[in-house]
Write a protein that holds these residues in place. Structure first.
Motif, PDB file in Angstrom:
ATOM      1  N   TYR A 248     -10.595   1.083-108.593  1.00 52.27           N
ATOM      2  CA  TYR A 248      -9.750  -0.055-108.224  1.00 52.27           C
ATOM      3  C   TYR A 248      -8.965   0.221-106.939  1.00 52.27           C
ATOM      4  O   TYR A 248      -8.918  -0.620-106.034  1.00 52.27           O
ATOM      5  N   LEU A 249      -8.367   1.397-106.852  1.00 51.24           N
ATOM      6  CA  LEU A 249      -7.581   1.741-105.660  1.00 51.24           C
ATOM      7  C   LEU A 249      -8.457   1.795-104.410  1.00 51.24           C
ATOM      8  O   LEU A 249      -8.092   1.271-103.350  1.00 51.24           O
ATOM      9  N   LEU A 250      -9.620   2.435-104.530  1.00 50.14           N
ATOM     10  CA  LEU A 250     -10.526   2.530-103.384  1.00 50.14           C
ATOM     11  C   LEU A 250     -11.055   1.161-102.974  1.00 50.14           C
ATOM     12  O   LEU A 250     -11.170   0.854-101.781  1.00 50.14           O
ATOM     13  N   ASP A 251     -11.348   0.337-103.954  1.00 46.01           N
ATOM     14  CA  ASP A 251     -12.014  -0.940-103.718  1.00 46.01           C
ATOM     15  C   ASP A 251     -11.047  -2.043-103.299  1.00 46.01           C
ATOM     16  O   ASP A 251     -11.183  -2.645-102.222  1.00 46.01           O
ATOM     17  N   GLU A 252     -10.048  -2.281-104.116  1.00 48.56           N
ATOM     18  CA  GLU A 252      -9.223  -3.476-103.947  1.00 48.56           C
ATOM     19  C   GLU A 252      -7.881  -3.228-103.262  1.00 48.56           C
ATOM     20  O   GLU A 252      -7.226  -4.181-102.834  1.00 48.56           O
ATOM     21  N   VAL A 253      -7.475  -1.978-103.156  1.00 45.85           N
ATOM     22  CA  VAL A 253      -6.221  -1.669-102.465  1.00 45.85           C
ATOM     23  C   VAL A 253      -6.498  -1.105-101.071  1.00 45.85           C
ATOM     24  O   VAL A 253      -5.948  -1.578-100.073  1.00 45.85           O
ATOM     25  N   LEU A 254      -7.379  -0.111-101.002  1.00 45.75           N
ATOM     26  CA  LEU A 254      -7.649   0.564 -99.730  1.00 45.75           C
ATOM     27  C   LEU A 254      -8.866   0.006 -98.996  1.00 45.75           C
ATOM     28  O   LEU A 254      -9.084   0.327 -97.825  1.00 45.75           O
ATOM     29  N   GLU A 255      -9.659  -0.792 -99.696  1.00 43.16           N
ATOM     30  CA  GLU A 255     -10.866  -1.404 -99.127  1.00 43.16           C
ATOM     31  C   GLU A 255     -11.855  -0.368 -98.596  1.00 43.16           C
ATOM     32  O   GLU A 255     -12.478  -0.555 -97.553  1.00 43.16           O
ATOM     33  N   LYS A 256     -11.996   0.703 -99.337  1.00 42.66           N
ATOM     34  CA  LYS A 256     -13.013   1.717 -99.033  1.00 42.66           C
ATOM     35  C   LYS A 256     -14.257   1.345 -99.844  1.00 42.66           C
ATOM     36  O   LYS A 256     -14.585   1.950-100.860  1.00 42.66           O
TER      37      LYS A 256
ATOM     38  N   TRP B 235       3.992   8.871-108.504  1.00 42.44           N
ATOM     39  CA  TRP B 235       3.464   7.582-108.944  1.00 42.44           C
ATOM     40  C   TRP B 235       2.436   6.998-107.975  1.00 42.44           C
ATOM     41  O   TRP B 235       2.030   7.632-107.016  1.00 42.44           O
ATOM     42  N   MET B 236       2.018   5.772-108.259  1.00 42.10           N
ATOM     43  CA  MET B 236       0.832   5.198-107.626  1.00 42.10           C
ATOM     44  C   MET B 236       0.985   4.896-106.138  1.00 42.10           C
ATOM     45  O   MET B 236       0.010   4.940-105.396  1.00 42.10           O
ATOM     46  N   ASN B 237       2.174   4.571-105.688  1.00 45.71           N
ATOM     47  CA  ASN B 237       2.340   4.347-104.247  1.00 45.71           C
ATOM     48  C   ASN B 237       2.023   5.619-103.466  1.00 45.71           C
ATOM     49  O   ASN B 237       1.355   5.581-102.430  1.00 45.71           O
ATOM     50  N   ARG B 238       2.504   6.739-103.964  1.00 42.58           N
ATOM     51  CA  ARG B 238       2.227   8.023-103.306  1.00 42.58           C
ATOM     52  C   ARG B 238       0.744   8.356-103.405  1.00 42.58           C
ATOM     53  O   ARG B 238       0.132   8.829-102.439  1.00 42.58           O
ATOM     54  N   VAL B 239       0.163   8.113-104.571  1.00 47.56           N
ATOM     55  CA  VAL B 239      -1.264   8.381-104.762  1.00 47.56           C
ATOM     56  C   VAL B 239      -2.094   7.568-103.776  1.00 47.56           C
ATOM     57  O   VAL B 239      -2.995   8.091-103.106  1.00 47.56           O
ATOM     58  N   ALA B 240      -1.799   6.279-103.665  1.00 45.51           N
ATOM     59  CA  ALA B 240      -2.562   5.414-102.765  1.00 45.51           C
ATOM     60  C   ALA B 240      -2.402   5.844-101.312  1.00 45.51           C
ATOM     61  O   ALA B 240      -3.359   5.804-100.527  1.00 45.51           O
TER      62      ALA B 240
ATOM     63  N   LYS C 205     -13.839  -6.628-111.926  1.00 47.14           N
ATOM     64  CA  LYS C 205     -14.817  -5.556-111.740  1.00 47.14           C
ATOM     65  C   LYS C 205     -14.384  -4.258-112.417  1.00 47.14           C
ATOM     66  O   LYS C 205     -15.170  -3.615-113.122  1.00 47.14           O
ATOM     67  N   TRP C 206     -13.128  -3.875-112.225  1.00 40.51           N
ATOM     68  CA  TRP C 206     -12.654  -2.579-112.711  1.00 40.51           C
ATOM     69  C   TRP C 206     -11.845  -2.670-113.994  1.00 40.51           C
ATOM     70  O   TRP C 206     -11.455  -1.639-114.549  1.00 40.51           O
ATOM     71  N   LYS C 207     -11.571  -3.904-114.448  1.00 36.89           N
ATOM     72  CA  LYS C 207     -10.801  -4.139-115.684  1.00 36.89           C
ATOM     73  C   LYS C 207      -9.410  -3.485-115.620  1.00 36.89           C
ATOM     74  O   LYS C 207      -8.915  -2.934-116.599  1.00 36.89           O
ATOM     75  N   ILE C 208      -8.802  -3.560-114.447  1.00 36.78           N
ATOM     76  CA  ILE C 208      -7.472  -2.986-114.247  1.00 36.78           C
ATOM     77  C   ILE C 208      -6.435  -4.105-114.190  1.00 36.78           C
ATOM     78  O   ILE C 208      -6.589  -5.071-113.426  1.00 36.78           O
ATOM     79  N   ILE C 209      -5.390  -3.981-114.998  1.00 38.73           N
ATOM     80  CA  ILE C 209      -4.261  -4.906-114.928  1.00 38.73           C
ATOM     81  C   ILE C 209      -3.408  -4.498-113.734  1.00 38.73           C
ATOM     82  O   ILE C 209      -2.857  -3.395-113.695  1.00 38.73           O
ATOM     83  N   ASP C 210      -3.301  -5.385-112.771  1.00 37.15           N
ATOM     84  CA  ASP C 210      -2.601  -5.076-111.517  1.00 37.15           C
ATOM     85  C   ASP C 210      -1.093  -5.235-111.724  1.00 37.15           C
ATOM     86  O   ASP C 210      -0.477  -6.195-111.258  1.00 37.15           O
ATOM     87  N   ASN C 211      -0.495  -4.275-112.411  1.00 38.31           N
ATOM     88  CA  ASN C 211       0.923  -4.385-112.779  1.00 38.31           C
ATOM     89  C   ASN C 211       1.845  -3.573-111.871  1.00 38.31           C
ATOM     90  O   ASN C 211       3.003  -3.337-112.202  1.00 38.31           O
ATOM     91  N   VAL C 212       1.321  -3.135-110.722  1.00 39.39           N
ATOM     92  CA  VAL C 212       2.121  -2.368-109.762  1.00 39.39           C
ATOM     93  C   VAL C 212       1.864  -2.904-108.361  1.00 39.39           C
ATOM     94  O   VAL C 212       0.713  -3.100-107.971  1.00 39.39           O
ATOM     95  N   GLN C 213       2.926  -3.155-107.630  1.00 42.41           N
ATOM     96  CA  GLN C 213       2.771  -3.566-106.237  1.00 42.41           C
ATOM     97  C   GLN C 213       2.635  -2.311-105.385  1.00 42.41           C
ATOM     98  O   GLN C 213       3.588  -1.561-105.192  1.00 42.41           O
ATOM     99  N   ILE C 214       1.423  -2.085-104.888  1.00 38.12           N
ATOM    100  CA  ILE C 214       1.148  -0.875-104.116  1.00 38.12           C
ATOM    101  C   ILE C 214       1.545  -1.081-102.659  1.00 38.12           C
ATOM    102  O   ILE C 214       1.131  -2.043-102.018  1.00 38.12           O
ATOM    103  N   GLU C 215       2.347  -0.161-102.151  1.00 40.69           N
ATOM    104  CA  GLU C 215       2.738  -0.179-100.747  1.00 40.69           C
ATOM    105  C   GLU C 215       2.369   1.162-100.132  1.00 40.69           C
ATOM    106  O   GLU C 215       2.854   2.207-100.572  1.00 40.69           O
ATOM    107  N   ILE C 216       1.510   1.124 -99.120  1.00 43.41           N
ATOM    108  CA  ILE C 216       1.069   2.351 -98.461  1.00 43.41           C
ATOM    109  C   ILE C 216       2.104   2.760 -97.422  1.00 43.41           C
ATOM    110  O   ILE C 216       2.507   1.957 -96.578  1.00 43.41           O
ATOM    111  N   ASP C 217       2.539   4.014 -97.483  1.00 41.64           N
ATOM    112  CA  ASP C 217       3.491   4.519 -96.489  1.00 41.64           C
ATOM    113  C   ASP C 217       2.831   4.576 -95.117  1.00 41.64           C
ATOM    114  O   ASP C 217       1.605   4.716 -94.998  1.00 41.64           O
ATOM    115  N   ASP C 218       3.637   4.485 -94.075  1.00 38.50           N
ATOM    116  CA  ASP C 218       3.112   4.618 -92.715  1.00 38.50           C
ATOM    117  C   ASP C 218       2.536   6.011 -92.525  1.00 38.50           C
ATOM    118  O   ASP C 218       3.163   7.012 -92.882  1.00 38.50           O
ATOM    119  N   LEU C 219       1.323   6.077 -91.960  1.00 34.66           N
ATOM    120  CA  LEU C 219       0.647   7.360 -91.763  1.00 34.66           C
ATOM    121  C   LEU C 219       0.822   7.840 -90.326  1.00 34.66           C
ATOM    122  O   LEU C 219       1.017   7.066 -89.431  1.00 34.66           O
TER     123      LEU C 219
END
Length: 274
Positions: A215-223, A177-182, A260-274
């Motif tokens: 959306y993930l690159l822009d608004e979650v990871l700020e890439k 799922w998306m947490n792992r993807v992010a 911008k990306w027309k994404i419904i933010d319906n998941v709380q993304i948590e990045i695992d410690d790297l």
């Protein structure tokens, strides 16, 4: 004079193949090499070599030759035999998802299974001596976004960092799922190139995947540089966005929407410690 066992010739030939740099052999080759052996005798000899961990079957009629340094495991690492196996099967392929991400430097995401993307028809999952090869069907396998990597046994196909990112988003359910993807994208982004996120790329990955990746690159990871390149390519390609949930399974009501990306933010993304 001591009588020579009839299977010694097969043992010797296996050693000769390895000395020539070969790491595999097919049942058809064995039949041609030893035409006087009956089918039963040949299979008996093969089974004996399997018990000795000298060879192992990874697909029907296809055997790996196991050099001494790998006898303990009884199999080669998948990266050393995947190309030969796929050529034997006559199938287009590339290594992707977490397996490709690991090759591109996402070292914290070493998968327990080996992900290989193929076009239809499907291939059955292969599990041999601790190695699990997960064949994933993709309607269109575009080799423009595939690199060749060198190994001790030759080369293998692996998706580019950019296509790896897109596949991770598209097959999010397959990888956790998306947490792992992010989390994987956070590392993989360092290998992605803005110039590779071009019109050809955005047309190849599908609109929903494009929106979610952006959306993930822009608004979650700020890439931001990568996200902006992706967005500009989408505009240049005249791709229209539609409002979609980041994860369909999580529902879509009463959540914020990325303008911008027309994404419904319906998941709380948590990045695992790297």
């Amino acid at each position: 004079m001591k009588k020579r066992h009839p299977y010694h010739a097969l043992d010797k030939w296996v050693i000769e193949l390895q000395s020539e740099g070969r790491h595999s052999v097919s049942l058809e080759e064995l039949r041609k090499k030893f035409p006087k052996k009956s089918e039963a005798a040949l299979k008996l000899n093969i089974n004996r070599l399997i018990k000795k961990r000298s060879i192992v079957s990874v697909y029907r009629g296809y055997y790996l030759l196991i050099p001494p340094q790998y006898h303990r495991w009884g199999i080669l690492p998948a990266v050393l035999f995947i190309d030969g196996l796929m050529k034997y099967l006559g199938r287009k392929y590339y290594v992707s998802l977490l397996s490709a991400a690991a090759q591109h430097g996402a070292a914290h995401q070493q998968p327990q299974e080996y992900f290989v993307i193929i076009p239809p028809p499907a291939l059955k999952l292969t599990v041999k001596r601790g190695i699990k090869i997960n064949f994933i069907n993709k309607k269109k396998v575009d080799m423009r976004f595939v690199e060749k990597r060198k190994t001790a046994t030759g080369y293998y196909n692996v998706s580019t960092p950019e296509m790896t990112a897109a596949d991770l988003v598209f097959y999010a359910k397959r990888v956790g799922w998306m947490n792992r993807v992010a989390t994987v994208l956070a590392e993989l982004a360092d290998e992605m190139k803005p110039e590779k996120l071009n019109v050809s790329f955005v047309k190849a990955i599908g609109v929903a995947t494009l929106q979610k990746l952006g959306y993930l690159l822009d608004e979650v990871l700020e890439k931001k540089e990568l996200a902006e390149a992706l967005y500009k390519a989408a505009r240049k390609a005249r791709i229209s966005f539609f409002t979609i949930p980041l994860m369909r399974e999580a529902g879509r009501k009463r959540y914020a929407v990325s303008k911008k990306w027309k994404i419904i933010d319906n998941v709380q993304i948590e990045i695992d410690d790297l």
